[in-house]
Design an enzyme around this catalytic site. Structure first.
Site, PDB file in Angstrom:
ATOM      1  N   ASP A   1       0.825  -1.211   0.000  1.00  0.00           N
ATOM      2  CA  ASP A   1       0.000   0.000   0.000  1.00  0.00           C
ATOM      3  C   ASP A   1       0.860   1.261   0.000  1.00  0.00           C
ATOM      4  O   ASP A   1       0.526   2.258  -0.636  1.00  0.00           O
ATOM      5  CB  ASP A   1      -0.907   0.032   1.239  1.00  0.00           C
ATOM      6  CG  ASP A   1      -1.941  -1.082   1.182  1.00  0.00           C
ATOM      7  OD1 ASP A   1      -1.936  -1.842   0.185  1.00  0.00           O
ATOM      8  OD2 ASP A   1      -2.745  -1.177   2.129  1.00  0.00           O
ATOM      9  N   SER A  52     -36.003  -4.433 -19.596  1.00  0.00           N
ATOM     10  CA  SER A  52     -36.200  -5.186 -18.350  1.00  0.00           C
ATOM     11  C   SER A  52     -36.288  -6.666 -18.677  1.00  0.00           C
ATOM     12  O   SER A  52     -36.196  -7.069 -19.836  1.00  0.00           O
ATOM     13  CB  SER A  52     -37.444  -4.700 -17.625  1.00  0.00           C
ATOM     14  OG  SER A  52     -38.521  -4.682 -18.525  1.00  0.00           O
ATOM     15  N   LYS A 108     -28.901 -12.593 -10.166  1.00  0.00           N
ATOM     16  CA  LYS A 108     -29.649 -11.367 -10.424  1.00  0.00           C
ATOM     17  C   LYS A 108     -29.351 -10.444  -9.253  1.00  0.00           C
ATOM     18  O   LYS A 108     -29.838 -10.635  -8.144  1.00  0.00           O
ATOM     19  CB  LYS A 108     -31.147 -11.631 -10.537  1.00  0.00           C
ATOM     20  CG  LYS A 108     -31.916 -10.350 -10.836  1.00  0.00           C
ATOM     21  CD  LYS A 108     -33.318 -10.612 -11.300  1.00  0.00           C
ATOM     22  CE  LYS A 108     -34.019  -9.369 -11.826  1.00  0.00           C
ATOM     23  NZ  LYS A 108     -33.722  -8.104 -11.210  1.00  0.00           N
TER      24      LYS A 108
HETATM   25  S1  IVH Z   1     -29.413  -8.575 -18.063  1.00  0.00           S
HETATM   26  C1  IVH Z   1     -32.079  -7.135 -21.619  1.00  0.00           C
HETATM   27  N1  IVH Z   1     -28.244  -9.595 -15.977  1.00  0.00           N
HETATM   28  O1  IVH Z   1     -32.431  -6.771 -13.701  1.00  0.00           O
HETATM   29  C2  IVH Z   1     -31.855  -7.599 -20.247  1.00  0.00           C
HETATM   30  N2  IVH Z   1     -29.865  -7.900 -15.622  1.00  0.00           N
HETATM   31  O2  IVH Z   1     -35.141  -6.567 -15.243  1.00  0.00           O
HETATM   32  C3  IVH Z   1     -30.738  -6.910 -19.614  1.00  0.00           C
HETATM   33  N3  IVH Z   1     -30.175  -7.297 -13.263  1.00  0.00           N
HETATM   34  O3  IVH Z   1     -32.644  -3.516 -13.886  1.00  0.00           O
HETATM   35  C4  IVH Z   1     -30.555  -7.276 -18.201  1.00  0.00           C
HETATM   36  N4  IVH Z   1     -28.713  -8.697 -12.460  1.00  0.00           N
HETATM   37  O4  IVH Z   1     -30.240  -4.170 -13.556  1.00  0.00           O
HETATM   38  C5  IVH Z   1     -29.155  -8.708 -16.416  1.00  0.00           C
HETATM   39  N5  IVH Z   1     -27.104 -10.592 -14.208  1.00  0.00           N
HETATM   40  C6  IVH Z   1     -28.005  -9.694 -14.670  1.00  0.00           C
HETATM   41  C7  IVH Z   1     -28.716  -8.855 -13.788  1.00  0.00           C
HETATM   42  C8  IVH Z   1     -29.649  -7.964 -14.301  1.00  0.00           C
HETATM   43  C9  IVH Z   1     -29.595  -7.754 -12.160  1.00  0.00           C
HETATM   44  C10 IVH Z   1     -31.224  -6.256 -13.281  1.00  0.00           C
HETATM   45  C11 IVH Z   1     -30.947  -5.143 -14.229  1.00  0.00           C
HETATM   46  C12 IVH Z   1     -32.298  -4.635 -14.640  1.00  0.00           C
HETATM   47  C13 IVH Z   1     -33.194  -5.746 -14.268  1.00  0.00           C
HETATM   48  C14 IVH Z   1     -33.849  -6.272 -15.519  1.00  0.00           C
END
Ligand code: IVH
Length: 791
Positions: free
Chosen positions: A30, A79, A121
């Site tokens: 560090d 979404s 997720k």
């Molecule tokens: S892919 C077209 N991967 O979920 C789809 N989304 O409903 C693109 N989220 O607000 C999303 N983890 O922030 C994707 N591993 C993940 C995710 C993720 C969380 C959230 C994202 C968005 C919501 C989609």
């Protein structure tokens, strides 16, 4: 040249930050980072025009904004459709919705088996990061999906967001999508600070992350620890073109982004997806960040294109949600429970509610201070939370839903409302035995002072004693023990070993046949068999079972491994116990006190007299090393000696106990200390104990040579990573511990072996970097069988 030096310093510091925050493998101390950072700061102060947009000095935050600019997303932020897997009472999942999703995808693609990529997720906020020529130029929130807010300055303060992409094959332009969140530990620390400062705590890490990200003053964001995980690429020009989602993730990892290490995987077919989901659901509570499900994406990018979108969500992905961990319900009553150590805990009786995958009817309120802080009262509507296997708890109340009574006034307008229920107060006497409930200074918990006089404490102590991880008495559960205690058929541990069929049958109706004679029943015989089978536990289990305060499973294992026998451990004085690694003063005092209390000693003697005989072995050969004089001298009560001073004192005393006790030329503070009779007695106790050691070692070594096999992993530290082909993680850990090894969660120079399975992540990389021995499952098994590991 200054510009050149600034360039070099910026690149170097960004690389170090990447190694530190993302790879968790710093290559410089560090202090070296700090030195270069200060040099860069000074140069930038003298030449502000040369400060680069990717300079690490921008991580502290920039100018205060009047408002956020709007960013129109070049590729909309969509979404995900949700799929749920409800659980039945046994916890089994019904995956019908996910199977339907898979069937539809398979049909659309004309495939019998679809290959997916599963990943967490994250429960945070979606952001989009734009890099041009490898430099972060813009960060935007999701907003309504079509346009969001420009939070570039704020994102730059997030330590694991690369300000400058790493690696060789850089794209000219890339827009990375991912999630900003706050780690659970950082959230807890932030809330502690909020409360200390008299400010409102955040409800959950997600709210804390949102509140921190949307600060017009990025200096505040910089003080909040946020974290970023990348999960996709929205657009890209140049650089490596991936064909699958997993390759895309790997590419992002190479560019310097953090990925949820070990927690994303290619799953061939729906069964693999569902298995991944169930594994992650089980791990959820122990992850360092909050997740609310698994995102399942078709792995092939060509297939993703083929499937396309419907309204605002992709048809190639689904959010497979976990059961909610929080739900609303109503408090029907507040009771108090008395635990094994006498802790008196307020418990909310709830209207049954389905949360965290089970029906919950009780939730802990922890202690009086917590009830008061949350002001939970009977009739209140509350948020209950059940995360993983932890005990459900009441998180907060909804004040606007509190039932109120109208207090009529003299006229129409002077009436007032007051809560129906008064604030909750713990009773002053134990509801079970009537003894006083006392609360020691600086302690949050109140305790029943009844000790073993209190039937609740006795019952809880016995339940712990018989539990699987303790004496493991088959068939003897909470219900039976509570009945035995309530009818005063069992008092101490030893009484269990004196039970007979007739006594046992008194706890259950229908234990008699028509003639009125007790009829031997199978359940009773099963319990007796279970009790008989528990007579010779490994010493560690017996120690854990006794319920000594602060002695959990791992301390019990440590004590057993160090002392080998109960007889030796019972005589160990507190300062010596405190010399063992991982045993602090408080724990050592609790152990020593336990064995010195006449009542406890009598109970233990009685247990041994009733025929319980722990499996014992020799004391650890390291014991003499732990008990080096400067070690225990530095841990004596009532005098504070550094190890160095302690070593000097030992030499001054002629390296002898008699010297310590009698030498008149020793420092005054020492002579003063030893004038107290209990201090002198303690020294004599220590001397007596140390004199026992050689004999104990000989005695048990001779005995051990014949019947106990050598421990092949004695003293070794092993780290497990990835999925092993046949052993589950806890099975592997149990085998390692049984062989005398220690299982650790992180790789360091002190690690002896890393056992790597499939999808091993950063731990394996780190092991390779540190030159730690790496084994697969077969290698581990060979080692456990005593075969030497070569390589
Ligand atoms: S892919 C077209 N991967 O979920 C789809 N989304 O409903 C693109 N989220 O607000 C999303 N983890 O922030 C994707 N591993 C993940 C995710 C993720 C969380 C959230 C994202 C968005 C919501 C989609």
């Amino acid at each position: 040249m200054t510009a050149q030096r600034i360039r070099t310093l910026t690149d170097t510091l960004n690389r170090y930050a990447h190694e530190y925050y993302t790879l968790d493998a710093p290559s410089v101390p560090d202090a070296e980072y700090d030195r270069l950072y200060r040099e860069l700061e000074a140069l930038e102060a003298a030449h502000p025009e040369l400060r680069l947009p990717e300079s690490p000095t921008r991580r502290v935050g920039g100018a205060m904004l009047a408002g956020f600019d709007t960013v129109v997303h070049a590729v909309p932020m969509l979404s995900l459709n949700n799929a749920f897997s409800p659980q039945d009472d046994s916890g089994a999942f019904d995956h019908a919705e996910m199977r339907a999703f898979d069937e539809r995808v398979g049909k659309d693609l004309g495939l019998a088996q679809v290959v997916y990529c599963s990943e967490p997720k994250f429960d945070g906020l979606a952001v989009s990061l734009l890099y041009q020529h490898g430099v972060l130029v813009q960060a935007a929130t999701r907003g309504d999906g079509a346009s969001g807010e420009d939070v570039t300055d704020n994102l730059k303060t997030v330590r694991n967001v690369p300000l400058q992409l790493q690696g060789g094959h850089l794209p000219e332009l890339i827009e990375v999508r991912g999630e900003v969140l706050m780690l659970k530990a950082d959230f807890a620390a932030l809330n502690r600070r909020q409360e200390a400062a008299g400010q409102k705590p955040f409800a959950n890490p997600r709210n804390a992350a949102a509140g921190s990200l949307r600060q017009l003053d990025s200096k505040i964001t910089a003080q909040r620890k946020l974290h970023f995980f990348a999960y996709g690429i929205a657009r890209q020009q140049g650089g490596k073109v991936a064909e699958t989602h997993i390759d895309e993730l790997a590419y992002l990892g190479g560019l310097g982004f953090s990925l949820p290490e070990g927690r994303f995987a290619v799953c061939k077919g729906i069964e693999a997806v569902l298995a991944f989901y169930e594994r992650l659901a089980a791990e959820r509570a122990s992850l360092p960040y909050e997740i609310d499900g698994v995102v399942v994406k078709v792995n092939s990018l060509a297939q993703q294109q083929q499937l396309g979108f419907v309204s605002r969500a992709p048809r190639w992905a689904v959010a497979h949600k976990f059961p909610a961990e929080e739900a609303l319900t109503v408090v029907e009553a507040i009771d108090v429970q008395v635990g094994r150590t006498g802790a008196v805990t307020p418990v909310a009786r709830l209207q049954p509610v389905f949360v965290g995958g089970v029906t919950v009817t009780n939730a802990t309120l922890h202690n009086q201070d917590e009830v008061s802080r949350k002001d939970v009262r009977v009739g209140d509507t509350v948020v209950v939370r059940r995360a993983g296997d932890v005990i459900p708890e009441v998180v907060r109340i909804l004040p606007e839903r509190r039932p109120m009574l109208e207090i009529p006034g003299a006229d129409l307008f002077s009436g007032s409302l007051s809560p129906q229920s008064p604030p909750f107060r713990l009773p002053e006497n134990c509801p079970v035995c009537g003894s006083a409930v006392v609360r020691e200074e600086n302690e949050a918990v109140a305790r029943c002072s009844g000790g073993m006089l209190c039937a609740a404490q006795r019952a809880q102590g016995l339940i712990h004693f018989a539990a699987r991880k303790a004496m493991d008495i088959d068939g003897l559960g909470q219900k039976q023990i509570e009945a035995l205690v309530a009818q005063d058929l069992v008092h101490g541990f030893a009484d269990l070993y004196r039970l007979d069929i007739a006594t046992l049958q008194q706890i259950k109706d229908g234990g008699q046949d028509d003639s009125g004679k007790p009829k031997p029943q199978k359940w009773a015989q099963n319990i007796l068999d279970g009790i008989a089978a528990s007579r010779t536990p490994p010493l560690a289990r017996l120690l854990f079972a006794l319920g000594i305060r602060h002695v959990g499973e791992s301390t019990a294992k440590q004590l057993a491994a160090a002392f080998g026998s109960l007889a030796l451990l019972r005589q160990a004085p507190q300062p010596l116990l405190a010399c063992l690694p991982d045993i602090g003063g408080v724990v050592a005092a609790s152990i020593a006190d336990y064995f010195r209390q006449p009542a406890q000693s009598a109970l233990l003697d009685d247990l041994l007299a009733a025929g319980v005989q722990p499996q014992e072995g020799p004391p650890s050969p390291r014991l003499a090393q732990y008990f080096a004089p400067e070690q225990w001298l530095a841990r004596l009560p009532g005098i504070k000696l550094s190890e160095k001073r302690a070593a000097e004192l030992w030499v001054l005393a002629g390296c002898s106990m008699d010297g310590l006790l009698q030498d008149e030329a020793l420092p005054a503070a020492w002579q003063q200390w030893r004038t107290q009779t209990e201090h002198a007695a303690l020294l004599r106790d220590i001397a007596r104990f140390l004199a026992l050691l050689p004999e104990a070692a000989d005695h048990t070594a001779a005995a051990g040579a014949s019947d106990s096999p050598p421990a092949p992993l004695a003293g070794k530290t092993v780290v497990l990573t990835g999925t092993l082909p046949s052993l589950k993680r806890d099975e592997a850990a149990a085998l390692i511990e049984a062989a005398g090894g220690k299982v650790s969660g992180s790789v360091s120079k002190k690690t002896d072996y890393v056992v790597a399975g499939e999808a091993a992540g950063s731990k394996l990389d780190k092991a390779q970097a540190l030159g730690v021995g790496i084994l697969d499952e077969a290698g581990l098994l060979a080692l456990l069988n005593g075969e030497r590991h070569s390589g």
